[in-house]
Design a protein around this motif. Structure first.
Motif, short mmCIF file in Angstrom:
data_model
loop_
_atom_site.label_atom_id
_atom_site.label_comp_id
_atom_site.label_asym_id
_atom_site.label_seq_id
_atom_site.Cartn_x
_atom_site.Cartn_y
_atom_site.Cartn_z
N LEU A 80 -6.51 -4.04 -0.11
CA LEU A 80 -5.12 -3.63 -0.24
C LEU A 80 -4.98 -2.45 -1.22
O LEU A 80 -4.21 -1.52 -0.97
CB LEU A 80 -4.27 -4.81 -0.72
CG LEU A 80 -4.10 -5.96 0.28
CD1 LEU A 80 -3.44 -7.15 -0.40
CD2 LEU A 80 -3.29 -5.52 1.48
N ARG A 81 -5.72 -2.50 -2.31
CA ARG A 81 -5.68 -1.39 -3.26
C ARG A 81 -6.15 -0.10 -2.60
O ARG A 81 -5.61 0.98 -2.86
CB ARG A 81 -6.56 -1.72 -4.47
CG ARG A 81 -5.95 -2.72 -5.42
CD ARG A 81 -6.97 -3.17 -6.44
NE ARG A 81 -7.35 -2.08 -7.32
CZ ARG A 81 -6.89 -1.93 -8.57
NH1 ARG A 81 -6.01 -2.81 -9.04
NH2 ARG A 81 -7.29 -0.94 -9.32
N GLY A 82 -7.16 -0.22 -1.75
CA GLY A 82 -7.65 0.95 -1.04
C GLY A 82 -6.59 1.54 -0.12
O GLY A 82 -6.44 2.77 -0.03
N ARG A 83 -5.83 0.67 0.53
CA ARG A 83 -4.77 1.14 1.43
C ARG A 83 -3.65 1.83 0.63
O ARG A 83 -3.12 2.86 1.07
CB ARG A 83 -4.21 -0.04 2.22
CG ARG A 83 -5.17 -0.64 3.24
CD ARG A 83 -5.38 0.29 4.44
NE ARG A 83 -4.13 0.60 5.12
CZ ARG A 83 -3.56 -0.19 6.03
NH1 ARG A 83 -4.13 -1.33 6.38
NH2 ARG A 83 -2.44 0.19 6.61
N VAL A 84 -3.29 1.26 -0.51
CA VAL A 84 -2.26 1.88 -1.34
C VAL A 84 -2.75 3.24 -1.86
O VAL A 84 -2.01 4.23 -1.85
CB VAL A 84 -1.87 0.96 -2.52
CG1 VAL A 84 -0.93 1.68 -3.48
CG2 VAL A 84 -1.23 -0.32 -2.01
N THR A 85 -4.00 3.28 -2.28
CA THR A 85 -4.57 4.54 -2.77
C THR A 85 -4.56 5.59 -1.67
O THR A 85 -4.21 6.76 -1.91
CB THR A 85 -6.02 4.31 -3.25
OG1 THR A 85 -6.02 3.34 -4.32
CG2 THR A 85 -6.64 5.60 -3.76
N ASP A 86 -4.93 5.19 -0.45
CA ASP A 86 -4.92 6.13 0.67
C ASP A 86 -3.51 6.64 0.95
O ASP A 86 -3.31 7.82 1.29
CB ASP A 86 -5.49 5.45 1.92
CG ASP A 86 -6.99 5.22 1.82
OD1 ASP A 86 -7.63 5.86 0.96
OD2 ASP A 86 -7.51 4.40 2.60
#
Length: 226
Positions: free
Chosen positions: A161-167
């Motif tokens: 989820l953090r990766g998606r927010v970062t993207d």
């Protein structure tokens, strides 16, 4: 934050008498899950300020006592270690414990404390009730963020989820609101997105105007860490 068994101080446990007669607030450190017990709203407010301070690496409540001379020993309220390894103790000062000084309100026994701190060879900061009242909006915002931050560290897919927010921020290099983020990540559960975003605020990856009321339309800005 680090576990207390890896730090030079550990919190004194509250006695049954203290638990029975005092206004006790119990919460948990977001990353470690350590249960924190705080006496009174002033200490809760200061704990929130310290916990959400991006430069504060460790925080322990009721770390030690300080001798003021003779048989007088006072318990210090917090010990913190910053990311540059500097350490400081904190003492809360209620308005009833202050008097007018040449530069404003000071502790009634300020001279006694000054000698005690010098003798102990420690750094100490007094936090006055009036100062906390002036920061009430920031404290209220942190209080609202805290449950979401705590929840984020229990999500099994937190890293994804953090990766998606970062993207999402990488594709849109301008501030976005909670609402816009949740809409852009429409295939994910909104509560999970919200919790992860709050955890990224807690860790300093995202920032917002902390002294303004927090809402779903609060603008969040990506913060490049040094």
């Amino acid at each position: 934050m680090s576990r207390t068994d890896e730090m030079p101080f550990s919190p004194r446990r509250l006695t049954k008498s203290e638990l029975d007669r005092n206004d006790i607030y119990m919460t948990a450190e977001p990353r470690t899950g350590r249960v924190v017990s705080l006496i009174g709203p002033l200490r809760l407010a200061q704990w929130l300020l310290l916990t959400f301070d991006r430069d504060c690496a460790d925080c322990v409540e009721r770390p030690r006592q300080l001798s003021l001379g003779g048989s007088i020993c006072i318990e210090l309220d917090f010990w913190t270690r910053r990311r540059d390894d500097s350490e400081v103790f904190w003492v809360m000062v209620a308005e009833s414990e202050t008097t007018n000084g040449p530069t404003g309100r000071v502790r009634r026994d300020a001279t006694l404390w000054s000698r005690a701190v010098q003798n102990a060879g420690i750094s100490l900061i007094f936090v006055y009730e009036k100062e906390l009242l002036q920061r009430w909006q920031r404290i209220a915002n942190y209080f609202r963020l805290l449950p979401n931050v705590q929840a984020a560290y229990h999500l099994p897919d937190m890293l994804r989820l953090r990766g998606r927010v970062t993207d999402a921020f990488g594709h849109t290099p301008v501030p976005m609101t909670f609402e816009q983020l949740e809409l852009s990540l429409h295939d994910l559960a909104r509560p999970s997105v919200r919790s992860v975003v709050c955890s990224m605020i807690y860790e300093g990856l995202l920032t917002f105007e902390e002294d303004l009321p927090l809402s779903r339309r609060t603008l969040l800005t990506w913060r490049a860490l040094a």
